[in-house]
Design a protein around this motif. Sequence first.
Motif, PDB file in Angstrom:
ATOM      1  N   TYR A  21       0.883  -1.160   0.000  1.00 42.08           N
ATOM      2  CA  TYR A  21       0.000   0.000   0.000  1.00 42.08           C
ATOM      3  C   TYR A  21       0.920   1.208   0.000  1.00 42.08           C
ATOM      4  O   TYR A  21       1.709   1.401   0.918  1.00 42.08           O
ATOM      5  CB  TYR A  21      -0.925   0.040   1.217  1.00 42.08           C
ATOM      6  N   ILE A  22       0.816   2.031  -1.047  1.00 39.56           N
ATOM      7  CA  ILE A  22       1.678   3.199  -1.211  1.00 39.56           C
ATOM      8  C   ILE A  22       0.848   4.451  -0.919  1.00 39.56           C
ATOM      9  O   ILE A  22      -0.227   4.633  -1.512  1.00 39.56           O
ATOM     10  CB  ILE A  22       2.268   3.262  -2.636  1.00 39.56           C
ATOM     11  N   GLN A  23       1.350   5.269  -0.021  1.00 39.09           N
ATOM     12  CA  GLN A  23       0.675   6.516   0.359  1.00 39.09           C
ATOM     13  C   GLN A  23       0.311   7.318  -0.883  1.00 39.09           C
ATOM     14  O   GLN A  23       1.135   7.495  -1.786  1.00 39.09           O
ATOM     15  CB  GLN A  23       1.617   7.316   1.263  1.00 39.09           C
ATOM     16  N   ASP A  24      -0.910   7.803  -0.954  1.00 36.67           N
ATOM     17  CA  ASP A  24      -1.433   8.634  -2.050  1.00 36.67           C
ATOM     18  C   ASP A  24      -1.483   7.916  -3.394  1.00 36.67           C
ATOM     19  O   ASP A  24      -1.866   8.512  -4.398  1.00 36.67           O
ATOM     20  CB  ASP A  24      -0.615   9.937  -2.217  1.00 36.67           C
ATOM     21  N   VAL A  25      -1.087   6.661  -3.444  1.00 35.60           N
ATOM     22  CA  VAL A  25      -1.123   5.903  -4.702  1.00 35.60           C
ATOM     23  C   VAL A  25      -2.141   4.776  -4.581  1.00 35.60           C
ATOM     24  O   VAL A  25      -2.972   4.565  -5.454  1.00 35.60           O
ATOM     25  CB  VAL A  25       0.275   5.336  -5.061  1.00 35.60           C
ATOM     26  N   GLY A  26      -2.052   4.026  -3.483  1.00 38.60           N
ATOM     27  CA  GLY A  26      -2.993   2.927  -3.268  1.00 38.60           C
ATOM     28  C   GLY A  26      -2.313   1.572  -3.298  1.00 38.60           C
ATOM     29  O   GLY A  26      -1.087   1.442  -3.191  1.00 38.60           O
ATOM     30  N   HIS A  27      -3.136   0.557  -3.509  1.00 36.58           N
ATOM     31  CA  HIS A  27      -2.693  -0.841  -3.494  1.00 36.58           C
ATOM     32  C   HIS A  27      -1.966  -1.175  -4.800  1.00 36.58           C
ATOM     33  O   HIS A  27      -2.459  -0.888  -5.883  1.00 36.58           O
ATOM     34  CB  HIS A  27      -3.942  -1.728  -3.328  1.00 36.58           C
ATOM     35  N   ARG A  28      -0.811  -1.797  -4.683  1.00 34.49           N
ATOM     36  CA  ARG A  28      -0.036  -2.216  -5.853  1.00 34.49           C
ATOM     37  C   ARG A  28       0.579  -3.586  -5.570  1.00 34.49           C
ATOM     38  O   ARG A  28       0.746  -3.992  -4.427  1.00 34.49           O
ATOM     39  CB  ARG A  28       1.105  -1.230  -6.173  1.00 34.49           C
ATOM     40  N   VAL A  29       0.963  -4.283  -6.677  1.00 32.60           N
ATOM     41  CA  VAL A  29       1.571  -5.614  -6.555  1.00 32.60           C
ATOM     42  C   VAL A  29       2.917  -5.599  -7.258  1.00 32.60           C
ATOM     43  O   VAL A  29       3.034  -5.158  -8.412  1.00 32.60           O
ATOM     44  CB  VAL A  29       0.662  -6.705  -7.181  1.00 32.60           C
ATOM     45  N   CYS A  30       3.912  -6.098  -6.571  1.00 26.48           N
ATOM     46  CA  CYS A  30       5.272  -6.135  -7.110  1.00 26.48           C
ATOM     47  C   CYS A  30       5.365  -7.249  -8.161  1.00 26.48           C
ATOM     48  O   CYS A  30       5.335  -8.428  -7.841  1.00 26.48           O
ATOM     49  CB  CYS A  30       6.243  -6.391  -5.968  1.00 26.48           C
ATOM     50  N   THR A  31       5.487  -6.841  -9.450  1.00 25.14           N
ATOM     51  CA  THR A  31       5.619  -7.833 -10.532  1.00 25.14           C
ATOM     52  C   THR A  31       6.766  -7.480 -11.484  1.00 25.14           C
ATOM     53  O   THR A  31       6.983  -8.185 -12.469  1.00 25.14           O
ATOM     54  CB  THR A  31       4.315  -7.930 -11.364  1.00 25.14           C
ATOM     55  N   ASP A  32       7.477  -6.400 -11.177  1.00 27.60           N
ATOM     56  CA  ASP A  32       8.524  -5.969 -12.100  1.00 27.60           C
ATOM     57  C   ASP A  32       9.761  -5.554 -11.322  1.00 27.60           C
ATOM     58  O   ASP A  32       9.722  -5.341 -10.113  1.00 27.60           O
ATOM     59  CB  ASP A  32       7.999  -4.790 -12.946  1.00 27.60           C
TER      60      ASP A  32
END
Length: 192
Positions: A144-155
Amino acid sequence: MKQLLITSAISVVAIFTLCYIMVNQHDKYIYDLNEKKEEIHQQVDKINKLNKVIKYNQSDREKLQQQVQSLNEQNEQLNQKVEELQNELDSIGLFEVTAYTSNFESTGKTPNHPAYKITTSGERVEDNVTVACPPSLEFGTELYIQDVGHRVCTDRGGKITEGKLDVYIADLKEALEFGRQFLWVKILKSGE
């Protein structure tokens, strides 16, 4: 006869004396019994008072034991909360976050390239999902990145070292506007 009268008078005096002594002994016996009875009543009163104190102390002891148990339970809950907060703090960090697109300026690949829009993990890039992470974060790690939201590490990325992230944004103008930011990042779930 005089002798008989004297003997009878002595006998009567002896009987009265004996009766007097017996009555006095009976009275003394009764008095002694009353004294003993009073002593026993005093001892019974002492025992009753001690029993009340003991009951009171037992009641207090039980209340104190319940309070101690309750405090121990509260302490255990607080310890769990502290541990949870510590784990949460351990999973939060300040990262330098940039943005990239699938275009040539970010990846060096054109739409004709066979790996165009393919991440290092082999998955396709997704807007609002894909993030390039340092090697310490496994593929599939959810952030969970502040001001960005939920993300998944794939790269991954050549310039993505520890403490850095690169979020995928499909639109070049938006990616450039995002620029370079220092944001708090929380690890929601470890990958693989």
